[in-house]
Design an enzyme around this catalytic site. Structure first.
Site, mmCIF file in Angstrom:
data_model
loop_
_atom_site.group_PDB
_atom_site.id
_atom_site.type_symbol
_atom_site.label_atom_id
_atom_site.label_comp_id
_atom_site.label_asym_id
_atom_site.label_seq_id
_atom_site.Cartn_x
_atom_site.Cartn_y
_atom_site.Cartn_z
ATOM 1 N N LYS A 39 0.842 -1.204 0.000
ATOM 2 C CA LYS A 39 0.000 0.000 0.000
ATOM 3 C C LYS A 39 0.878 1.254 0.000
ATOM 4 C CE LYS A 39 -3.977 -0.111 2.466
ATOM 5 N NZ LYS A 39 -4.799 0.005 3.682
ATOM 6 N N PHE A 156 -15.357 12.326 10.680
ATOM 7 C CA PHE A 156 -16.742 12.261 10.198
ATOM 8 C C PHE A 156 -16.737 12.203 8.669
ATOM 9 C CE2 PHE A 156 -16.915 14.487 14.316
ATOM 10 C CZ PHE A 156 -17.745 13.623 15.003
ATOM 11 N N CYS A 264 -18.774 1.176 8.622
ATOM 12 C CA CYS A 264 -18.880 2.044 9.805
ATOM 13 C C CYS A 264 -20.173 1.860 10.586
ATOM 14 C CB CYS A 264 -18.718 3.498 9.373
ATOM 15 S SG CYS A 264 -17.148 3.755 8.549
ATOM 16 N N ARG A 331 -17.918 -3.761 1.817
ATOM 17 C CA ARG A 331 -17.942 -4.347 3.162
ATOM 18 C C ARG A 331 -19.340 -4.188 3.773
ATOM 19 N NH1 ARG A 331 -12.847 -1.468 5.734
ATOM 20 N NH2 ARG A 331 -13.700 0.217 4.473
#
Ligand code: UGA
Length: 449
Positions: A39, A156, A264, A331
């Site tokens: 990565k 956020f 999330c 996901r």
């Protein structure tokens, strides 16, 4: 900008990379690092490890400006930075609690490389009292050094709009104990000129968990209402508009559909329920939110079955695999469950997503005639007996419905996101089913007899 601080970002995922590049965009010098060497190499070569609008451009800009680079050695990044943001993953365990092993690992690495005063900032979403534990861990593994502080600055960022969310946040929440930590973070974000809330660390941590839980609650609330609309004969879109016009309720996150997914909301809700239980607080309200969300897949499949009768042997186009538009992330996406169930029902599926195909292929490899990946929505619809919309990609609204209809075996669309133009579909001769509208899914309309 008066001070010259170097920012470090530990973890180059969906939070760390947009955050690091965001700080570079604000004029700070940033080093990023990740335990995944491949990565790091890809990032330094200008290749983002995932799709996020605007990320690639920003990466190129700041590799060129010299304000951002990724380092393969985590220790080097720790030593070079004055402010270190922990942006590692906090997945959930079997019991729903947050797995904080990556956070502890980051804290230990910081401890082992502590060479001068540093401000360590917990940005990953983690349960209340994590900052306290990070502080303890650093002390323990650095032989009791005290020239560091730990603050909390929850993120956020939404996938799909992460860069915009970083550069134009609704609020910046800082949880810190000392004036120095508050001052450093205030200064770091000053160029944004956005509302800033400074709290203690526990409160900052809880603001994040509470925010995601409340968003999940709003979605489950509107989804229950949509069930009631179908049963009692009302229109969920009108109800959402009517609710949203009250500023105390707000118009956002009232889109009924096949439920929330992603990395999330589902995991943070679980973790928050666990936190409440650990503290002896019964937050069953949130358990219900989760239960409602999990029931969406069944509900949607019943709708599909009602439209098509028998699923075995049917050829179905699936439009959208990502958990939301403008990302390649699958996901916890509802599509995973829906495609699995369609396969179990022996339907054959033709899948299309503008970005998430590669990710989906890892879980669902292509099988000739039974599970086929297509390169456009139109191609997926070819020969299909129904189109199922699972993600509200904008391009689906703009397809040429006459052309789609001409290529399909039957003109049926089941829209799990209520994102299509009902008038356009009906004008093109489609039987159109959506969520929360009794008039369109009533008996006789959808059952093929
Ligand atoms: C969420 C929060 O919105 C961010 O504020 C937060 O920073 C982020 O989690 C995080 O903790 O990192 P994200 O998971 O990217 O962001 O996605 P959302 O936009 O929240 O959407 C979550 C799911 O809810 C999606 O599957 C979406 O399709 C669904 N959703 C959203 C609905 O079903 N209805 C709605 O009205 C809104």
């Amino acid at each position: 900008m008066t001070l010259k601080r170097q920012v470090g970002v530990l973890g180059l995922g969906h939070v760390g990379l947009p955050t690091g590049l965001g700080f570079a965009e604000l004029g700070w010098t940033v080093v990023g690092t990740d335990s995944d060497r491949a990565k790091v190499e890809a990032v330094n070569a200008g290749i983002p490890p995932f799709y996020e609008p605007g990320l690639e451009e920003l990466l190129h800009r700041h590799l060129n400006s010299g304000r951002f680079r990724a380092l393969p050695e985590i220790g080097d990044a720790v030593r070079q930075a004055d402010i270190l943001f922990i942006c590692v993953g906090t997945p959930h365990r079997e019991d729903g609690s947050a797995d904080l092993s990556q956070v502890e690992g980051a804290a230990r690495t910081v401890a082992e490389n502590l060479d001068a005063y540093k401000l360590i900032v917990e940005k990953s979403t983690a349960p209340v009292m994590t900052a306290l534990w990070v502080e303890r861990a650093i002390q323990r593994y650095s032989n009791g050094r005290r020239d560091f502080e730990v603050a909390c600055n929850p993120e956020f960022l939404r996938e799909g709009t992460a860069i915009r969310d970083f550069l134009q946040p609704d609020r910046i929440v800082i949880g810190a104990n000392s004036e120095k930590a508050k001052e450093w973070l205030r200064e770091l974000y000053e160029p944004l000129a956005r509302p800033m809330l400074i709290t203690d660390r526990n409160s900052a941590e809880m603001i994040k968990h509470a925010s995601n839980s409340f968003l999940a609650l709003k979605i489950s609330f509107i989804n229950m209402l949509s069930d009631l609309c179908e049963a009692a004969g009302a229109n969920i879109q009108d109800i959402a508009t009517g609710l949203g016009l009250d500023p105390r309720i707000g118009a956002h996150f009232l889109q009924a559909g096949i439920g929330y997914g992603g990395f999330c909301l589902p995991k943070d809700l679980k973790a928050f329920i666990h936190v409440a239980e650990e503290h002896g607080v019964n937050f069953n309200l949130l358990r219900e939110v989760e239960r409602i969300n999990q029931s969406r897949v069944d509900r949607f499949l019943r709708k599909v079955q009602k439209a098509l009768w028998v699923l075995e042997g049917k050829k179905l186009a699936v439009w959208g695999l990502a958990f939301k538009p403008h990302t390649d992330d699958i996901r916890d996406a509802p599509s995973l469950h829906i495609v699995r169930r369609l396969r179990q029902a022996r339907a054959s599926v033709r899948l299309y997503d503008p970005e998430a195909t590669r990710e989906f292929q890892r879980d669902f490899p292509e099988e000739p005639d039974r599970l086929v990946y297509c390169s456009s929505a139109l191609e997926a619809a070819r020969g299909a007996e129904a189109v199922l919309v699972l993600t509200e990609w904008p391009e689906f609204r703009n397809v040429d419905w006459k052309q789609v209809r001409a290529s399909m075996a039957l003109p049926i669309v089941v829209d799990g996101r209520n994102c299509l133009d009902a008038d356009a579909l009906r004008a093109a001769g489609f039987e159109y089913h959506r969520v929360g509208e009794a008039s369109l899914v009533g008996e006789g309309v959808g059952i093929a007899v």
